[in-house]
Design a protein around this motif. Sequence first.
Motif, short mmCIF file in Angstrom:
data_model
loop_
_atom_site.label_atom_id
_atom_site.label_comp_id
_atom_site.label_asym_id
_atom_site.label_seq_id
_atom_site.Cartn_x
_atom_site.Cartn_y
_atom_site.Cartn_z
N GLY A 9 0.76 -1.25 -0.15
CA GLY A 9 -0.02 0.21 -0.06
C GLY A 9 0.97 1.25 0.01
N TRP A 10 0.07 2.39 -0.16
CA TRP A 10 1.06 3.70 -0.13
C TRP A 10 1.44 3.83 1.21
CZ3 TRP A 10 0.19 8.08 3.09
CH2 TRP A 10 -0.98 8.40 3.52
N GLY A 31 7.48 8.56 -6.19
CA GLY A 31 8.04 9.66 -6.86
C GLY A 31 9.21 10.14 -6.23
N ALA A 32 9.61 9.43 -5.16
CA ALA A 32 11.01 9.74 -4.50
C ALA A 32 11.93 8.69 -5.09
CB ALA A 32 10.95 9.80 -3.33
N ARG A 33 12.98 9.17 -5.50
CA ARG A 33 14.01 8.01 -6.13
C ARG A 33 14.59 7.31 -4.82
NH1 ARG A 33 19.33 6.90 -6.80
NH2 ARG A 33 19.78 5.80 -9.02
N THR A 34 15.03 8.24 -3.70
CA THR A 34 15.87 7.81 -2.63
C THR A 34 15.05 7.47 -1.26
OG1 THR A 34 17.61 8.98 -3.59
CG2 THR A 34 17.89 8.11 -1.43
N SER A 35 15.56 6.44 -0.65
CA SER A 35 14.66 6.07 0.54
C SER A 35 15.58 6.87 1.48
CB SER A 35 14.89 4.73 0.86
OG SER A 35 14.28 3.91 -0.15
N ILE A 80 21.40 14.98 -2.01
CA ILE A 80 20.20 14.78 -2.42
C ILE A 80 19.33 16.20 -2.14
CG2 ILE A 80 18.11 13.54 -1.41
CD1 ILE A 80 20.41 11.59 -2.23
N LYS A 81 18.32 16.04 -3.10
CA LYS A 81 17.22 17.34 -3.30
C LYS A 81 16.11 16.65 -2.41
CE LYS A 81 18.18 19.85 -7.42
NZ LYS A 81 17.77 20.30 -8.74
N ASN A 82 15.87 17.89 -1.36
CA ASN A 82 14.82 17.31 -0.63
C ASN A 82 13.50 17.57 -1.46
OD1 ASN A 82 14.26 19.89 -0.29
ND2 ASN A 82 15.18 19.90 1.88
N SER A 83 12.11 17.33 -0.69
CA SER A 83 10.93 17.90 -1.17
C SER A 83 10.83 19.06 -1.63
CB SER A 83 9.88 17.18 -0.29
OG SER A 83 9.67 17.72 0.82
N SER A 84 11.61 20.28 -1.19
CA SER A 84 11.27 21.39 -1.33
C SER A 84 12.33 22.01 -2.34
CB SER A 84 11.86 22.14 0.09
OG SER A 84 10.79 21.99 0.95
N GLY A 85 13.10 20.80 -2.81
CA GLY A 85 14.04 21.20 -3.87
C GLY A 85 15.41 21.78 -3.66
N VAL A 86 15.55 21.64 -2.04
CA VAL A 86 16.84 22.12 -1.55
C VAL A 86 17.94 21.04 -1.38
CG1 VAL A 86 18.09 23.06 0.37
CG2 VAL A 86 15.89 23.94 -0.43
N SER A 87 19.20 21.28 -2.10
CA SER A 87 20.01 20.29 -1.83
C SER A 87 20.56 20.02 -0.69
CB SER A 87 21.22 20.19 -2.94
OG SER A 87 20.75 20.13 -4.17
N MET A 120 9.93 7.48 7.82
CA MET A 120 10.70 6.87 6.81
C MET A 120 10.07 6.87 5.67
SD MET A 120 12.56 3.03 6.50
CE MET A 120 13.36 2.53 4.76
N LEU A 121 10.81 7.07 4.32
CA LEU A 121 10.05 7.34 3.11
C LEU A 121 10.96 6.24 2.21
CD1 LEU A 121 8.54 9.34 1.26
CD2 LEU A 121 10.82 10.04 0.61
N LEU A 122 10.07 5.49 1.60
CA LEU A 122 10.73 4.40 0.88
C LEU A 122 10.42 4.81 -0.69
CD1 LEU A 122 11.73 1.48 0.60
CD2 LEU A 122 9.47 0.66 0.69
N GLY A 123 11.62 5.17 -1.08
CA GLY A 123 11.78 5.47 -2.47
C GLY A 123 11.72 4.58 -3.66
N ARG A 124 11.48 4.66 -4.91
CA ARG A 124 11.35 3.62 -5.88
C ARG A 124 12.74 2.74 -6.09
NH1 ARG A 124 11.45 8.46 -8.61
NH2 ARG A 124 13.07 8.84 -10.07
N THR A 125 13.90 3.29 -5.80
CA THR A 125 15.08 2.61 -5.79
C THR A 125 15.26 1.34 -4.59
OG1 THR A 125 16.51 4.12 -4.86
CG2 THR A 125 16.23 4.02 -7.26
N GLY A 126 14.23 1.78 -3.74
CA GLY A 126 14.40 0.81 -2.54
C GLY A 126 13.44 -0.41 -2.62
#
Length: 157
Positions: A9-10, A31-35, A80-87, A120-126
């Motif tokens: 699930g999401w 939508g996130a690449r990285t976990s 890594i760029k966070n959700s606000s676009g800040v590296s 925790m955010l599970l991104g698509r590469t994870g």
Amino acid sequence: MALSHLRFGWREWAALPQLRVRRLRVKVDTGARTSTLHAYPIEAIERNGLPWVRFGLHLSRKDPEKTHWCEAPVLDRRVIKNSSGVSEERYVVATTLCIGKFCWPIAVTLTNRSKMKYRMLLGRTGLPSDAVVVPHVSWLQGDPDLGKPSIHEFVEP
């Protein structure tokens, strides 16, 4: 066409047994690449001449004063760029992630997610390559089963 048995699930309950975390809410975000794992504070340390990190996890937003301390070898440091676009430069550690009866190795970045709803955010590469994410369902896998989980081989691209 057969559906994958790896249906998530999401959001899901997860465990990180190498970090002694038995239950943690995870947001699955294709939508996130990285976990990413919430960690604060993060301290660089050395073990046997190798870089490690010591970090605190606040596993519950309801009890931010309760800290679970972890240590892990540093796999890498990445910008890594966070959700606000800040590296930002983050430590990367390798660990095992368990969701339901499935476990697999995963690389996660460490950052302060105290303002985020999910620790925790599970991104698509994870995600394993045969995983299917059902975006309108939560908790499909139930609690992590740490009895005899099946291990999926996984290599981050």
